[in-house]
Design a protein around this motif. Structure first.
Motif, mmCIF file in Angstrom:
data_model
loop_
_atom_site.group_PDB
_atom_site.id
_atom_site.type_symbol
_atom_site.label_atom_id
_atom_site.label_comp_id
_atom_site.label_asym_id
_atom_site.label_seq_id
_atom_site.Cartn_x
_atom_site.Cartn_y
_atom_site.Cartn_z
ATOM 1 N N UNK A 121 0.815 -1.215 0.000
ATOM 2 C CA UNK A 121 0.000 0.000 0.000
ATOM 3 C C UNK A 121 0.849 1.265 0.000
ATOM 4 N N UNK A 122 2.162 1.122 0.181
ATOM 5 C CA UNK A 122 3.036 2.279 0.095
ATOM 6 C C UNK A 122 3.857 2.598 1.327
ATOM 7 N N UNK A 123 3.675 1.854 2.419
ATOM 8 C CA UNK A 123 4.497 2.087 3.611
ATOM 9 C C UNK A 123 5.963 1.809 3.288
ATOM 10 N N UNK A 124 6.842 2.592 3.883
ATOM 11 C CA UNK A 124 8.277 2.458 3.607
ATOM 12 C C UNK A 124 8.954 1.398 4.452
ATOM 13 N N UNK A 125 8.225 0.875 5.434
ATOM 14 C CA UNK A 125 8.808 -0.144 6.279
ATOM 15 C C UNK A 125 7.897 -0.519 7.424
ATOM 16 N N UNK B 261 0.957 7.361 19.717
ATOM 17 C CA UNK B 261 -0.357 7.978 19.850
ATOM 18 C C UNK B 261 -0.835 8.743 18.641
ATOM 19 N N UNK B 262 -0.144 8.644 17.522
ATOM 20 C CA UNK B 262 -0.534 9.418 16.342
ATOM 21 C C UNK B 262 -1.687 8.743 15.606
ATOM 22 N N UNK B 263 -2.594 9.575 15.097
ATOM 23 C CA UNK B 263 -3.761 9.065 14.386
ATOM 24 C C UNK B 263 -4.116 9.991 13.235
ATOM 25 N N UNK C 21 -8.061 1.742 12.903
ATOM 26 C CA UNK C 21 -8.791 2.318 11.771
ATOM 27 C C UNK C 21 -8.994 1.299 10.657
ATOM 28 N N UNK C 22 -8.040 0.368 10.547
ATOM 29 C CA UNK C 22 -8.144 -0.653 9.503
ATOM 30 C C UNK C 22 -9.349 -1.564 9.696
ATOM 31 N N UNK C 23 -9.866 -1.657 10.927
ATOM 32 C CA UNK C 23 -11.078 -2.449 11.152
ATOM 33 C C UNK C 23 -12.252 -1.871 10.379
ATOM 34 N N UNK C 24 -12.228 -0.574 10.139
ATOM 35 C CA UNK C 24 -13.328 0.092 9.448
ATOM 36 C C UNK C 24 -13.031 0.353 7.969
ATOM 37 N N UNK C 25 -11.779 0.672 7.659
ATOM 38 C CA UNK C 25 -11.437 1.062 6.281
ATOM 39 C C UNK C 25 -10.698 -0.015 5.511
ATOM 40 N N UNK C 26 -10.194 -1.034 6.205
ATOM 41 C CA UNK C 26 -9.310 -1.998 5.576
ATOM 42 C C UNK C 26 -7.866 -1.544 5.721
ATOM 43 N N UNK C 27 -6.946 -2.497 5.801
ATOM 44 C CA UNK C 27 -5.551 -2.174 6.057
ATOM 45 C C UNK C 27 -4.926 -1.396 4.902
ATOM 46 N N UNK D 224 -6.315 2.172 4.826
ATOM 47 C CA UNK D 224 -5.880 2.963 5.976
ATOM 48 C C UNK D 224 -4.443 3.431 5.810
ATOM 49 N N UNK D 225 -3.576 2.558 5.351
ATOM 50 C CA UNK D 225 -2.197 2.964 5.082
ATOM 51 C C UNK D 225 -2.188 4.128 4.096
ATOM 52 N N UNK D 226 -3.011 4.039 3.075
ATOM 53 C CA UNK D 226 -3.063 5.103 2.067
ATOM 54 C C UNK D 226 -3.584 6.410 2.654
ATOM 55 N N UNK D 227 -4.518 6.337 3.605
ATOM 56 C CA UNK D 227 -5.017 7.546 4.264
ATOM 57 C C UNK D 227 -3.901 8.251 5.027
ATOM 58 N N UNK D 228 -3.095 7.482 5.748
ATOM 59 C CA UNK D 228 -1.980 8.080 6.480
ATOM 60 C C UNK D 228 -0.928 8.619 5.515
#
Length: 242
Positions: free
Chosen positions: A34-38, A192-194, A220-226, A229-233
């Motif tokens: 999804x684009x996470x760097x690590x 604690x970041x959201x 958040x992934x419980x509602x949006x999918x993993x 959610x990664x893409x939202x962040x």
């Protein structure tokens, strides 16, 4: 600025039933796709979420940066050197805590880190980061040890309930980041970041390198999918004004 996803609470969910799923290593694949760097994980002494075998599977699976969060015990030093992640982040750890509650007390740990911990990594390619509160003295001691990076503890900011307190904490984080950068260390941040409190952070605090996010992202992934959610962040991180 890059996003590292903490997969500890994938393991928490797995362990609740004692089954083999969900698998943190499989979650890591989804996050990176999804684009996470690590990926970040915290192998605690009590193994309450990530298990030792997870660590080796994550090493095999993760294509980007692997950040091994740990207390500076001899056991963890040995495991981390065997796993050889890109980064180890040294954190305080108490059995009674639900999660890491603050940064390292650098004056207390300084001599031990200087004499025992940092020499253990002298002949490795593993970078060292210290999890610290945005306090001038702690950041200066981290630099004195020769730390490659610090991770600024953002929990006090995340837990602030008034706009005034939030602004105060953002200013502390900004000053801490500026000092660490001046002293030649990379600046990471986490705790604690959201989706709500991340935008002010990334638009205020300079020189941020790795942003580590776990519990809020997995929740958040419980509602949006993993994947989503990664893409939202990532959208927040990529749209920063810095």
């Amino acid at each position: 600025m890059q996003l590292l996803v903490n997969v500890d609470h994938i393991a928490t969910l797995r362990n609740a039933r004692g089954e083999g799923y969900p698998d943190p290593a499989e979650a890591a694949k989804v996050c990176e796709q999804a684009g996470a760097s690590g990926i970040v994980f915290h192998l605690r002494k009590d193994r309450r979420h990530i298990k030792t075998e997870d660590v080796y599977r994550l090493k095999e699976t993760v294509k980007g940066d692997l950040d091994f969060e740990m207390a500076a015990t001899d056991e963890m030093l040995a495991i981390s050197k065997d796993v050889n992640p890109e980064l180890v982040t040294l954190v305080p750890e108490s059995r009674e805590e639900l999660t890491t509650e603050g940064g390292l007390d650098m004056e207390t740990v300084f001599e031990d880190f200087r004499d025992r911990v940092f020499p253990a990594y002298a002949n490795t390619d593993i970078a060292i980061s210290l999890f610290v509160d945005p306090k001038e003295k702690d950041i200066e001691l981290a630099a004195k040890l020769g730390s490659d990076a610090i991770e600024l503890h953002t929990g006090t900011y995340a837990n602030a309930t008034t706009e005034s307190d939030k602004e105060t904490e953002l200013q502390r984080l900004k000053e801490g980041a500026e000092l660490a950068h001046t002293l030649g260390m990379k600046v990471n941040a986490g705790h604690g970041l959201n989706l709500q409190n991340l935008p002010p952070l990334v638009n205020t605090v300079p020189h941020l390198n790795d942003i580590s996010i776990g519990h809020a992202l997995i929740s958040s992934a419980l509602f949006y999918g993993l994947d989503e959610t990664v893409k939202k962040f990532l959208t927040i991180i990529n749209n920063t004004n810095k």
